[in-house]
Design a protein around this motif. Sequence first.
Motif, PDB file in Angstrom:
ATOM      1  N   ALA A  57       0.831  -1.211   0.000  1.00  8.27           N
ATOM      2  CA  ALA A  57       0.000   0.000   0.000  1.00  8.27           C
ATOM      3  C   ALA A  57       0.865   1.260   0.000  1.00  8.27           C
ATOM      4  O   ALA A  57       0.539   2.249  -0.662  1.00  8.27           O
ATOM      5  N   VAL A  58       1.977   1.225   0.711  1.00  6.92           N
ATOM      6  CA  VAL A  58       2.904   2.367   0.726  1.00  6.92           C
ATOM      7  C   VAL A  58       3.499   2.566  -0.661  1.00  6.92           C
ATOM      8  O   VAL A  58       3.588   3.694  -1.157  1.00  6.92           O
ATOM      9  N   GLU A 101       0.930   7.428   6.192  1.00  6.72           N
ATOM     10  CA  GLU A 101      -0.226   7.504   5.294  1.00  6.72           C
ATOM     11  C   GLU A 101      -0.045   6.540   4.134  1.00  6.72           C
ATOM     12  O   GLU A 101       1.062   6.357   3.641  1.00  6.72           O
ATOM     13  N   SER A 102      -1.142   5.928   3.701  1.00  9.94           N
ATOM     14  CA  SER A 102      -1.100   5.050   2.533  1.00  9.94           C
ATOM     15  C   SER A 102      -2.191   5.394   1.524  1.00  9.94           C
ATOM     16  O   SER A 102      -2.375   4.673   0.559  1.00  9.94           O
ATOM     17  N   ASP A 103      -2.877   6.505   1.753  1.00 10.20           N
ATOM     18  CA  ASP A 103      -3.914   6.966   0.838  1.00 10.20           C
ATOM     19  C   ASP A 103      -3.375   8.128   0.009  1.00 10.20           C
ATOM     20  O   ASP A 103      -3.102   9.195   0.552  1.00 10.20           O
ATOM     21  N   PRO A 104      -3.224   7.940  -1.298  1.00 12.78           N
ATOM     22  CA  PRO A 104      -2.647   8.991  -2.142  1.00 12.78           C
ATOM     23  C   PRO A 104      -3.433  10.307  -2.090  1.00 12.78           C
ATOM     24  O   PRO A 104      -2.832  11.376  -2.118  1.00 12.78           O
ATOM     25  N   GLN A 105      -4.755  10.235  -1.963  1.00 15.06           N
ATOM     26  CA  GLN A 105      -5.549  11.463  -1.917  1.00 15.06           C
ATOM     27  C   GLN A 105      -5.242  12.280  -0.660  1.00 15.06           C
ATOM     28  O   GLN A 105      -5.211  13.512  -0.709  1.00 15.06           O
ATOM     29  N   GLN A 106      -5.016  11.607   0.445  1.00 17.52           N
ATOM     30  CA  GLN A 106      -4.651  12.297   1.678  1.00 17.52           C
ATOM     31  C   GLN A 106      -3.278  12.959   1.547  1.00 17.52           C
ATOM     32  O   GLN A 106      -3.078  14.079   2.011  1.00 17.52           O
ATOM     33  N   VAL A 107      -2.341  12.265   0.913  1.00 18.47           N
ATOM     34  CA  VAL A 107      -0.995  12.825   0.708  1.00 18.47           C
ATOM     35  C   VAL A 107      -1.076  14.047  -0.195  1.00 18.47           C
ATOM     36  O   VAL A 107      -0.480  15.088   0.097  1.00 18.47           O
ATOM     37  N   ILE A 108      -1.847  13.947  -1.271  1.00 14.81           N
ATOM     38  CA  ILE A 108      -2.002  15.071  -2.199  1.00 14.81           C
ATOM     39  C   ILE A 108      -2.622  16.262  -1.481  1.00 14.81           C
ATOM     40  O   ILE A 108      -2.184  17.405  -1.647  1.00 14.81           O
TER      41      ILE A 108
END
Length: 127
Positions: A57-58, A101-108
């Motif tokens: 996921a990472v 974090e492993s959710d790309p939308q959260q990172v963005i």
Amino acid sequence: MVNFQYYDGTFPTAKEQAAFERSVFSKTHRAGGERSSVDLCVYVVGGCQENELMLSAVLACLLDTLGHLLRKEVEKRWLLDNMEGTFLVVDEIVDRGVILESDPQQVIQRLSLRVDDNPPSEQSMSQ
């Protein structure tokens, strides 16, 4: 080959680190690996106690976030030209080996907030 970032003392010498990196690369470069890009192989490794699904996921989060910010495929040339932005992405995903974090939308979203706090001259990833 670009050196990996290690967060513990698993490999006390550069020689042991290089041997591990050669071993990983030789085992995966012919198979194409789980996630690879046009001219770039990206690896996320962990100890035997780590959850493989979380490491996957990472990896997916890293590649998806970079791809989204680029609006295209992640390529080695872009990565090297924009190393500062790449480090920002990695910093949002992992901190000293701890997965944040492993959710790309959260990172963005976090990167967008971080860039909005900086003057335009310091913006790199969202330009």
